[in-house]
Scaffold this motif. Structure first.
Motif, PDB file in Angstrom:
ATOM      1  N   LEU A 179       0.849  -1.180   0.000  1.00  0.00           N
ATOM      2  CA  LEU A 179       0.000   0.000   0.000  1.00  0.00           C
ATOM      3  C   LEU A 179       0.888   1.234   0.000  1.00  0.00           C
ATOM      4  CD1 LEU A 179      -1.740  -2.382   1.358  1.00  0.00           C
ATOM      5  CD2 LEU A 179      -3.155  -0.515   2.231  1.00  0.00           C
ATOM      6  N   GLN A 180       0.629   2.130  -0.925  1.00  0.00           N
ATOM      7  CA  GLN A 180       1.407   3.361  -1.029  1.00  0.00           C
ATOM      8  C   GLN A 180       0.453   4.535  -0.997  1.00  0.00           C
ATOM      9  OE1 GLN A 180       4.372   3.231  -4.048  1.00  0.00           O
ATOM     10  NE2 GLN A 180       5.304   5.162  -3.409  1.00  0.00           N
ATOM     11  N   GLN A 181       0.674   5.468  -0.086  1.00  0.00           N
ATOM     12  CA  GLN A 181      -0.254   6.560   0.127  1.00  0.00           C
ATOM     13  C   GLN A 181       0.412   7.909  -0.093  1.00  0.00           C
ATOM     14  OE1 GLN A 181      -0.433   5.245   4.610  1.00  0.00           O
ATOM     15  NE2 GLN A 181      -1.048   7.389   4.536  1.00  0.00           N
TER      16      GLN A 181
ATOM     17  N   LEU B 126      -6.346  12.389   1.125  1.00  0.00           N
ATOM     18  CA  LEU B 126      -5.295  11.381   0.995  1.00  0.00           C
ATOM     19  C   LEU B 126      -5.774  10.277   0.063  1.00  0.00           C
ATOM     20  CD1 LEU B 126      -4.263  10.966   4.745  1.00  0.00           C
ATOM     21  CD2 LEU B 126      -3.046  12.266   3.005  1.00  0.00           C
ATOM     22  N   THR B 127      -4.826   9.681  -0.648  1.00  0.00           N
ATOM     23  CA  THR B 127      -5.128   8.556  -1.531  1.00  0.00           C
ATOM     24  C   THR B 127      -4.157   7.424  -1.255  1.00  0.00           C
ATOM     25  OG1 THR B 127      -6.024   9.994  -3.242  1.00  0.00           O
ATOM     26  CG2 THR B 127      -5.315   7.817  -3.951  1.00  0.00           C
TER      27      THR B 127
ATOM     28  N   PHE C 196      -8.027   3.931  -3.172  1.00  0.00           N
ATOM     29  CA  PHE C 196      -9.113   4.446  -2.357  1.00  0.00           C
ATOM     30  C   PHE C 196      -8.637   5.731  -1.688  1.00  0.00           C
ATOM     31  CE2 PHE C 196      -7.774   2.855   1.915  1.00  0.00           C
ATOM     32  CZ  PHE C 196      -6.779   1.969   1.528  1.00  0.00           C
ATOM     33  N   SER C 197      -9.596   6.557  -1.303  1.00  0.00           N
ATOM     34  CA  SER C 197      -9.262   7.905  -0.847  1.00  0.00           C
ATOM     35  C   SER C 197     -10.035   8.285   0.407  1.00  0.00           C
ATOM     36  CB  SER C 197      -9.557   8.918  -1.949  1.00  0.00           C
ATOM     37  OG  SER C 197      -8.763   8.671  -3.091  1.00  0.00           O
TER      38      SER C 197
ATOM     39  N   TRP D 125     -10.998  -1.628   2.787  1.00  0.00           N
ATOM     40  CA  TRP D 125      -9.824  -0.754   2.787  1.00  0.00           C
ATOM     41  C   TRP D 125     -10.032   0.346   3.803  1.00  0.00           C
ATOM     42  CZ3 TRP D 125      -5.970  -3.048   0.489  1.00  0.00           C
ATOM     43  CH2 TRP D 125      -6.275  -4.075  -0.419  1.00  0.00           C
ATOM     44  N   ASN D 126      -9.082   0.449   4.728  1.00  0.00           N
ATOM     45  CA  ASN D 126      -9.250   1.230   5.941  1.00  0.00           C
ATOM     46  C   ASN D 126      -8.388   2.485   5.966  1.00  0.00           C
ATOM     47  OD1 ASN D 126     -10.624  -0.651   8.365  1.00  0.00           O
ATOM     48  ND2 ASN D 126      -9.731  -1.804   6.675  1.00  0.00           N
ATOM     49  N   TRP D 127      -8.867   3.467   6.715  1.00  0.00           N
ATOM     50  CA  TRP D 127      -8.073   4.622   7.119  1.00  0.00           C
ATOM     51  C   TRP D 127      -8.021   4.644   8.645  1.00  0.00           C
ATOM     52  CZ3 TRP D 127      -5.085   7.091   3.795  1.00  0.00           C
ATOM     53  CH2 TRP D 127      -5.423   7.055   2.440  1.00  0.00           C
TER      54      TRP D 127
END
Lengths: 107, 117
Positions: free
Chosen positions: B4-6, B20-21, B78-79, B34-36
């Motif tokens: 995962l790259q953000q 953020l993405t 995802f964002s 998919w979590n934040w």
């Protein structure tokens, strides 16, 4: 909201000693939905245990989890230098919440 | 092996919107939520929200009124958008892979977002 309370806040131990960390939930949590994470400084959390007692991929067998209902435990049988870190419990049954963390520090 | 790259803006002023993405490389995008998750400096972890490939979402009730999560399955991304930020939203924000009955097992590198006038 299911509140998770971890104790102690800080554990001071020597390499080779056993660490026992506690996580108490404000209401029953199914064992299926309880996890433990390790976080080293400057790093993302790393999944250690899920389903209360199942080691995640590549996690050494010195880490073990147990418990049910409202009381869960993470044990580290013999602390290695890299095990001195922060540890969080996490429930993912009702929404998702984390405990406030236990720091395992070098004595 | 999933990675995962953000990315996203690291410095915001109060009242602005955090954006953020997170891009997912490897693995099967459609099989997970998919979590934040965020972590204020020196503090613990706080779950923010999750989304699956169909756009089904779950939110932390304490943040729900300000949070929007979205997904772009064509890019495996995802964002997160968090509106009306204050200094209390200063934190390292992580994206992570989880599931309906699964603890997050793969995490992004984290993005420090600072809110300051």
């Amino acid at each position: 909201e299911t509140v998770l309370t971890q104790s102690p806040g800080t554990l001071s131990l020597s390499p080779g000693e056993r660490a026992t960390l506690s996580c108490r939930a404000s209401q029953n949590v199914s064992s299926t939905y309880l996890a433990w994470y390790q976080q080293r400084p400057g790093q993302a959390p790393r999944l250690l245990i899920y389903g209360a007692s199942i080691r995640a991929t590549d996690i050494p067998d010195r880490f073990s989890g147990s418990g049910s209902g409202t009381d869960f435990t993470l044990s580290v049988s013999r602390l290695e230098p890299e095990d001195f870190a922060l540890y969080y419990c996490h429930q993912y049954e009702r929404s998702r919440t984390f405990g406030q963390g236990t720091k395992v520090g070098i004595k | 092996q999933v990675k995962l790259q953000q990315w996203g803006a690291g410095l915001l002023k109060p009242s602005e919107t955090l954006s953020l993405t997170c891009a997912v490389y490897g693995g099967t995008f459609n099989d997970y939520y998919w979590n934040w998750i965020r972590q204020p400096p020196g503090e613990g972890l706080e779950w923010i929200a999750e989304i699956n490939h169909r756009g089904s979402t779950n939110y932390n009730p304490s943040l729900k009124s300000r949070v929007t999560v979205s997904v772009d399955t064509s890019k495996n991304q995802f964002s997160l958008r968090l509106k009306s930020v204050t200094a209390a939203d200063t934190a390292v924000y992580y994206c992570a892979r989880g599931g309906a009955v699964m603890a997050p097992d793969s995490w992004g590198q984290g993005t420090l977002v600072t809110v300051s006038s």
